[in-house]
Design a protein around this motif. Structure first.
Motif, mmCIF file in Angstrom:
data_model
loop_
_atom_site.group_PDB
_atom_site.id
_atom_site.type_symbol
_atom_site.label_atom_id
_atom_site.label_comp_id
_atom_site.label_asym_id
_atom_site.label_seq_id
_atom_site.Cartn_x
_atom_site.Cartn_y
_atom_site.Cartn_z
ATOM 1 N N SER A 1 -32.823 -13.474 14.842
ATOM 2 C CA SER A 1 -33.472 -14.520 15.611
ATOM 3 C C SER A 1 -34.969 -14.491 15.367
ATOM 4 O O SER A 1 -35.522 -13.525 14.843
ATOM 5 N N GLY A 2 -35.636 -15.577 15.776
ATOM 6 C CA GLY A 2 -37.074 -15.653 15.622
ATOM 7 C C GLY A 2 -37.787 -14.971 16.775
ATOM 8 O O GLY A 2 -37.198 -14.208 17.542
ATOM 9 N N CYS A 3 -39.079 -15.243 16.880
ATOM 10 C CA CYS A 3 -39.874 -14.653 17.959
ATOM 11 C C CYS A 3 -39.649 -15.411 19.264
ATOM 12 O O CYS A 3 -39.323 -16.596 19.261
ATOM 13 N N ARG B 1 -41.448 -9.660 15.963
ATOM 14 C CA ARG B 1 -40.498 -9.825 17.071
ATOM 15 C C ARG B 1 -40.864 -8.921 18.244
ATOM 16 O O ARG B 1 -40.787 -9.318 19.410
ATOM 17 N N ARG B 2 -41.258 -7.696 17.937
ATOM 18 C CA ARG B 2 -41.627 -6.765 19.003
ATOM 19 C C ARG B 2 -42.867 -7.265 19.736
ATOM 20 O O ARG B 2 -42.949 -7.168 20.966
ATOM 21 N N CYS B 3 -43.833 -7.806 19.004
ATOM 22 C CA CYS B 3 -45.035 -8.348 19.637
ATOM 23 C C CYS B 3 -44.682 -9.490 20.587
ATOM 24 O O CYS B 3 -45.239 -9.608 21.682
ATOM 25 N N SER B 4 -43.736 -10.327 20.179
ATOM 26 C CA SER B 4 -43.344 -11.451 21.033
ATOM 27 C C SER B 4 -42.620 -10.970 22.282
ATOM 28 O O SER B 4 -42.741 -11.569 23.357
ATOM 29 N N ALA C 1 -43.211 -18.182 13.434
ATOM 30 C CA ALA C 1 -44.521 -18.689 13.867
ATOM 31 C C ALA C 1 -44.471 -19.281 15.270
ATOM 32 O O ALA C 1 -43.458 -19.857 15.699
ATOM 33 N N ASP C 2 -45.584 -19.150 15.988
ATOM 34 C CA ASP C 2 -45.729 -19.793 17.295
ATOM 35 C C ASP C 2 -45.937 -21.276 17.097
ATOM 36 O O ASP C 2 -46.708 -21.699 16.219
ATOM 37 N N GLU C 3 -45.255 -22.055 17.902
ATOM 38 C CA GLU C 3 -45.473 -23.500 17.866
ATOM 39 C C GLU C 3 -46.845 -23.783 18.461
ATOM 40 O O GLU C 3 -47.178 -23.262 19.528
#
Length: 263
Positions: A71-73, A222-225, A259-261
Motif C-alpha cells: 500500500s501507499g503512504c 510508509r513509516r513516516c506517514s 507522494a502526498d496529494e
C-alpha cells in the motif's frame, strides 16, 4: 527413455546410432565423445519421472505467514498536507545538496577526522545506531550528567552526519546504515538526530537505486506517514521533517505512488 518423455524433453544434441567398443563400460570415465553422450543417455533414462522431497513436518515452523505491504503512504493529518510548491522546492534543494556532495566528495574524504571519531564497521549495526543517534537516544535516557555542561559529548548525543564522515561511506555502507536506522525507527519515535542522518544518507544514495535500497526507502516513507498520523502531540517542526522525507522518497526517487496529494 520412453517416447512420451522424449517428446517432452527434446534432445539438444541429437545422438544417432554409433559404434561403441564391445567392452564399453558406462561406469568408467568416457574416452570418446560418443561414449560420453551414450553415458548421458543412460543416466537420463535412469532418472525417475517424479521425485518427491522427504520433508520432516516437525522442523517446519508453526507460523510461516509473511506479510508484505504494497500500500501507499497514509494521508497527512488534516491541516498538515504539504503544498505542491513546497514539495517542488524541497526536491530542488535536495538535488543541489547531492550535486555539491558529489562535486566535493574527494575533498571532504581527504580531511582528517577528529581523534574522537571512530566510524564503526559496515556490519556493526549496534555500533552505527549509537554512533548516529547517541547513547541517550539509543538507550532512551533523558538524564543529563554534570559533565555535559562542559561541552558536547558526541558519544552521548550522537555524531552529526558531517561531510567528512559521510564522504567516507561507500554505497554498501550507506545502504547498511540506512537499513539499521529504518529498523530502529520501525519501533521508536522520530528524533532530530534520526532525521538529520536519514536526510544525509538519502543524499548519498546513488541512482539508479539498487533493489534493496528501493525497498528500504519505500519502507521509510510508509513509516513516516504512520508516525505523523499516530503522533498525539503534533509538532509542526516534526511533521514538516516527516513530510520532507516522504517528499524526497516519492518525488526525487520517483516513488510517485507514495507522494502526498497537494493541499
Amino acid at each position: 527413455m520412453e517416447p512420451g518423455v522424449e517428446e517432452l524433453m527434446p534432445r539438444l544434441l541429437p545422438v544417432g546410432d554409433c559404434d561403441l567398443a564391445e567392452d564399453f563400460d558406462p561406469t568408467v570415465p568416457p574416452r570418446t565423445p560418443q561414449e560420453y553422450l551414450k553415458r548421458v543417455q543412460i543416466e537420463a533414462a535412469r532418472c525417475p519421472d517424479v521425485v518427491v522431497a522427504q520433508i520432516d513436518p516437525r522442523k517446519l515452523k508453526k507460523k510461516q505467514t509473511v506479510n508484505i505491504s504494497i500500500s501507499g503512504c497514509q494521508p497527512a493529518p488534516e491541516g498538515y498536507s504539504p503544498t505542491l510548491k513546497w514539495q517542488q522546492q524541497q526536491v530542488a534543494n535536495f538535488s543541489a545538496v547531492r550535486q555539491s556532495l558529489n562535486k566535493h566528495r574527494n575533498h571532504w574524504r581527504s580531511q582528517h577526522l577528529d581523534s574522537n571519531v571512530t566510524m564503526p564497521k559496515s556490519e556493526d549495526e549496534e555500533g552505527w545506531k549509537k554512533f548516529c543517534l547517541g547513547e541517550r537516544v539509543y538507550s532512551e535516557t533523558d538524564a543529563l550528567s554534570d559533565n555535559e555542561n562542559l561541552g558536547i559529548d558526541y558519544v552521548k548525543v550522537g555524531f552529526p552526519p558531517l561531510l567528512s564522515i559521510v564522504s567516507r561511506m561507500n554505497q554498501a555502507t550507506v545502504t547498511s546504515v540506512l537499513e539499521y536506522l529504518i529498523s530502529w525507527f520501525g519501533e521508536k519515535k522520530f528524533t532530530p538526530e534520526l532525521g538529520r542522518w536519514l536526510y544525509a544518507l538519502l543524499a548519498c544514495l546513488e541512482k539508479p537505486l539498487l533493489p534493496e535500497a528501493h525497498s528500504l526507502i519505500r519502507q521509510l516513507a510508509r513509516r513516516c506517514s504512520e508516525v505523523r498520523v499516530l503522533e498525539e502531540n503534533k509538532k509542526e517542526e516534526q511533521i514538516s521533517a516527516l513530510n520532507l522525507i516522504i517528499c524526497l522518497v516519492s518525488r526525487y526517487f520517483d516513488q510517485r505512488d507514495l507522494a502526498d496529494e497537494p493541499s
